[in-house]
Write a protein that holds these residues in place. Structure first.
Motif, short mmCIF file in Angstrom:
data_model
loop_
_atom_site.label_atom_id
_atom_site.label_comp_id
_atom_site.label_asym_id
_atom_site.label_seq_id
_atom_site.Cartn_x
_atom_site.Cartn_y
_atom_site.Cartn_z
N ALA A 243 0.59 -0.89 0.49
CA ALA A 243 -0.23 -0.05 -0.03
C ALA A 243 0.93 1.91 0.37
N THR A 244 1.76 1.04 0.82
CA THR A 244 2.97 2.31 0.79
C THR A 244 3.15 2.74 -0.62
N GLY A 245 3.99 1.62 -1.57
CA GLY A 245 3.99 1.98 -2.54
C GLY A 245 3.37 2.09 -3.35
N THR A 246 2.00 2.12 -3.90
CA THR A 246 0.69 2.63 -4.14
C THR A 246 0.80 3.82 -3.92
N ILE A 247 0.96 3.93 -2.78
CA ILE A 247 0.14 5.56 -2.27
C ILE A 247 1.30 6.62 -2.78
N ILE A 248 2.47 6.63 -2.67
CA ILE A 248 3.72 7.29 -2.85
C ILE A 248 3.29 7.03 -4.26
N GLY A 249 3.51 6.36 -4.53
CA GLY A 249 3.78 6.01 -6.91
C GLY A 249 2.13 7.12 -7.09
N ALA A 250 1.01 7.12 -7.14
CA ALA A 250 0.29 7.81 -7.66
C ALA A 250 -0.07 9.00 -6.88
N ALA A 251 0.73 9.47 -6.05
CA ALA A 251 0.78 10.80 -5.60
C ALA A 251 2.01 11.91 -6.63
N ALA A 252 2.82 10.75 -6.46
CA ALA A 252 3.69 11.14 -7.80
C ALA A 252 3.60 11.28 -8.93
N GLY A 253 3.06 10.06 -9.78
CA GLY A 253 2.48 10.42 -11.04
C GLY A 253 0.71 10.95 -11.11
N ALA A 254 0.48 11.33 -10.04
CA ALA A 254 -0.53 12.89 -9.86
C ALA A 254 0.25 14.49 -10.46
#
Length: 117
Positions: free
Chosen positions: A92-103
């Protein structure tokens, strides 16, 4: 079969009223807001795809993308990349950080291709 039909009908009842709210009124309809007071805005389109119009004060204004589409696509792509990179334990941590950076990256990429001067 009945369940799919019921879900489709439920989605249609939520989406169709929202789509009608975003529709522009026809030219023959009576205007009650900005268009009634100031007339319809006539846009001029430039080579880079930015719409310009001249205000009542004589200055030129532009309308450009606010980056929402890039934000959503970047968040989805970033979440997938973050989930693939973070391969240990709870991802979940990688998913959330990746989503924020990608956004953030997607929003800036969409907003950067058109300039207003």
């Amino acid at each position: 079969m009945f369940r799919k039909t019921l879900i489709a009908a439920g989605l249609a009842t939520m989406v169709l009223p929202a789509a009608a709210a975003y529709a522009k009124p026809p030219a023959w309809a009576p205007a009650n807001g900005y268009r009634a007071k100031n007339g319809d805005i006539s846009y001029r389109r430039t080579d880079n795809g930015v719409n310009y119009w001249q205000g009542r004060d004589g200055r030129y204004y532009c309308k450009r993308s606010n980056g929402t589409t890039g934000l959503l696509i970047g968040a989805a792509g970033g979440a997938l990349v973050g989930r693939a990179i973070d391969s240990r334990g709870d991802r979940a941590t990688g998913t959330i950080i990746g989503a924020a950076a990608g956004a953030l990256l997607g929003r800036e990429l969409e907003r950067s291709n058109s300039r207003c001067r």
